[in-house]
Design a protein around this motif. Sequence first.
Motif, mmCIF file in Angstrom:
data_model
loop_
_atom_site.group_PDB
_atom_site.id
_atom_site.type_symbol
_atom_site.label_atom_id
_atom_site.label_comp_id
_atom_site.label_asym_id
_atom_site.label_seq_id
_atom_site.Cartn_x
_atom_site.Cartn_y
_atom_site.Cartn_z
ATOM 1 N N LEU A 61 0.832 -1.214 0.000
ATOM 2 C CA LEU A 61 0.000 0.000 0.000
ATOM 3 C C LEU A 61 0.861 1.257 0.000
ATOM 4 O O LEU A 61 0.569 2.213 -0.719
ATOM 5 N N ALA A 62 1.936 1.247 0.783
ATOM 6 C CA ALA A 62 2.829 2.414 0.808
ATOM 7 C C ALA A 62 3.489 2.619 -0.559
ATOM 8 O O ALA A 62 3.575 3.755 -1.050
ATOM 9 N N ALA A 63 3.943 1.532 -1.177
ATOM 10 C CA ALA A 63 4.555 1.642 -2.508
ATOM 11 C C ALA A 63 3.529 2.115 -3.530
ATOM 12 O O ALA A 63 3.829 2.971 -4.381
ATOM 13 N N ALA A 64 2.314 1.586 -3.461
ATOM 14 C CA ALA A 64 1.264 1.983 -4.401
ATOM 15 C C ALA A 64 0.907 3.459 -4.236
ATOM 16 O O ALA A 64 0.704 4.168 -5.225
ATOM 17 N N GLU A 65 0.834 3.926 -2.996
ATOM 18 C CA GLU A 65 0.549 5.347 -2.753
ATOM 19 C C GLU A 65 1.628 6.214 -3.395
ATOM 20 O O GLU A 65 1.334 7.222 -4.037
ATOM 21 N N ALA A 66 2.891 5.818 -3.210
ATOM 22 C CA ALA A 66 4.003 6.603 -3.768
ATOM 23 C C ALA A 66 3.972 6.611 -5.293
ATOM 24 O O ALA A 66 4.283 7.633 -5.912
ATOM 25 N N MET A 67 3.591 5.496 -5.906
ATOM 26 C CA MET A 67 3.521 5.439 -7.371
ATOM 27 C C MET A 67 2.298 6.181 -7.908
ATOM 28 O O MET A 67 2.372 6.805 -8.968
ATOM 29 N N ALA A 68 1.190 6.115 -7.197
ATOM 30 C CA ALA A 68 -0.067 6.693 -7.686
ATOM 31 C C ALA A 68 -0.132 8.208 -7.504
ATOM 32 O O ALA A 68 -0.747 8.904 -8.318
ATOM 33 N N ARG A 69 0.481 8.713 -6.447
ATOM 34 C CA ARG A 69 0.381 10.135 -6.112
ATOM 35 C C ARG A 69 0.749 11.070 -7.268
ATOM 36 O O ARG A 69 -0.011 11.993 -7.576
ATOM 37 N N PRO A 70 1.878 10.856 -7.975
ATOM 38 C CA PRO A 70 2.220 11.765 -9.077
ATOM 39 C C PRO A 70 1.201 11.756 -10.223
ATOM 40 O O PRO A 70 1.126 12.706 -10.992
ATOM 41 N N ALA A 71 0.401 10.687 -10.317
ATOM 42 C CA ALA A 71 -0.624 10.602 -11.363
ATOM 43 C C ALA A 71 -1.955 11.184 -10.897
ATOM 44 O O ALA A 71 -2.938 11.127 -11.620
ATOM 45 N N GLY A 72 -1.976 11.724 -9.676
ATOM 46 C CA GLY A 72 -3.207 12.298 -9.147
ATOM 47 C C GLY A 72 -4.175 11.266 -8.602
ATOM 48 O O GLY A 72 -5.368 11.542 -8.459
ATOM 49 N N LEU A 73 -3.671 10.084 -8.287
ATOM 50 C CA LEU A 73 -4.506 9.008 -7.763
ATOM 51 C C LEU A 73 -4.058 8.622 -6.361
ATOM 52 O O LEU A 73 -2.988 9.030 -5.919
ATOM 53 N N THR A 74 -4.875 7.836 -5.701
ATOM 54 C CA THR A 74 -4.473 7.175 -4.461
ATOM 55 C C THR A 74 -4.327 5.692 -4.782
ATOM 56 O O THR A 74 -4.755 5.235 -5.854
ATOM 57 N N ALA A 75 -3.772 4.936 -3.865
ATOM 58 C CA ALA A 75 -3.644 3.496 -4.075
ATOM 59 C C ALA A 75 -5.025 2.867 -4.274
ATOM 60 O O ALA A 75 -5.205 2.012 -5.148
ATOM 61 N N ALA A 76 -6.000 3.277 -3.479
ATOM 62 C CA ALA A 76 -7.354 2.720 -3.596
ATOM 63 C C ALA A 76 -7.979 3.060 -4.944
ATOM 64 O O ALA A 76 -8.626 2.213 -5.575
ATOM 65 N N TRP A 77 -7.794 4.286 -5.408
ATOM 66 C CA TRP A 77 -8.343 4.676 -6.714
ATOM 67 C C TRP A 77 -7.691 3.845 -7.815
ATOM 68 O O TRP A 77 -8.352 3.390 -8.742
ATOM 69 N N TRP A 78 -6.372 3.667 -7.720
ATOM 70 C CA TRP A 78 -5.634 2.886 -8.703
ATOM 71 C C TRP A 78 -6.130 1.440 -8.716
ATOM 72 O O TRP A 78 -6.334 0.845 -9.774
ATOM 73 N N GLN A 79 -6.360 0.863 -7.534
ATOM 74 C CA GLN A 79 -6.847 -0.511 -7.439
ATOM 75 C C GLN A 79 -8.193 -0.658 -8.136
ATOM 76 O O GLN A 79 -8.397 -1.603 -8.904
ATOM 77 N N VAL A 80 -9.108 0.254 -7.858
ATOM 78 C CA VAL A 80 -10.451 0.144 -8.438
ATOM 79 C C VAL A 80 -10.390 0.370 -9.949
ATOM 80 O O VAL A 80 -11.006 -0.378 -10.717
#
Length: 147
Positions: free
Chosen positions: A23-42
């Motif tokens: 989750l921490a890695a996903a948050e770090a990857m998603a943030r620059p794209a304007g997403l959160t980890a949860a948004w990216w997952q869905v």
Amino acid sequence: MPSEPELLSRTALAAFRLNGQFLAAAEAMARPAGLTAAWWQVLGAVLREPLPVAGIARAMGVTRQSVQRVADLLAGRGLAEYIPNPAHRRAKLLRPTEEGRAAVRRIDPAHAEFARRLAGSLGPGELEETVRVLERLVDAMDTIGGR
């Protein structure tokens, strides 16, 4: 030799820690794209085909309510949209908009780099074996009902 209950406890603790790390890695990857980890997952769950919220929740192993909240946020921000479901009048399907697909594509380079680093850290073939073991564990948990 550790007992079965001890092995189960160690497995669960490792899975909980791994979940937090992912989750921490996903948050770090998603943030620059304007997403959160949860948004990216869905969004990721519906990239191939539109799905009802309940189907997304089943695939992710989370509650329908948590997916509904994220899906509504994504739709409200123009990253996804609800479309009619020919199989069920009330359970609409969620699909990404072009803006949502573009946001996910912006994550692809960081995702590929993270995968490369993880595979390099584990060594040849180990990431593939890890996936096989984790998928067997998921199947076993499904079989016994998690109880």
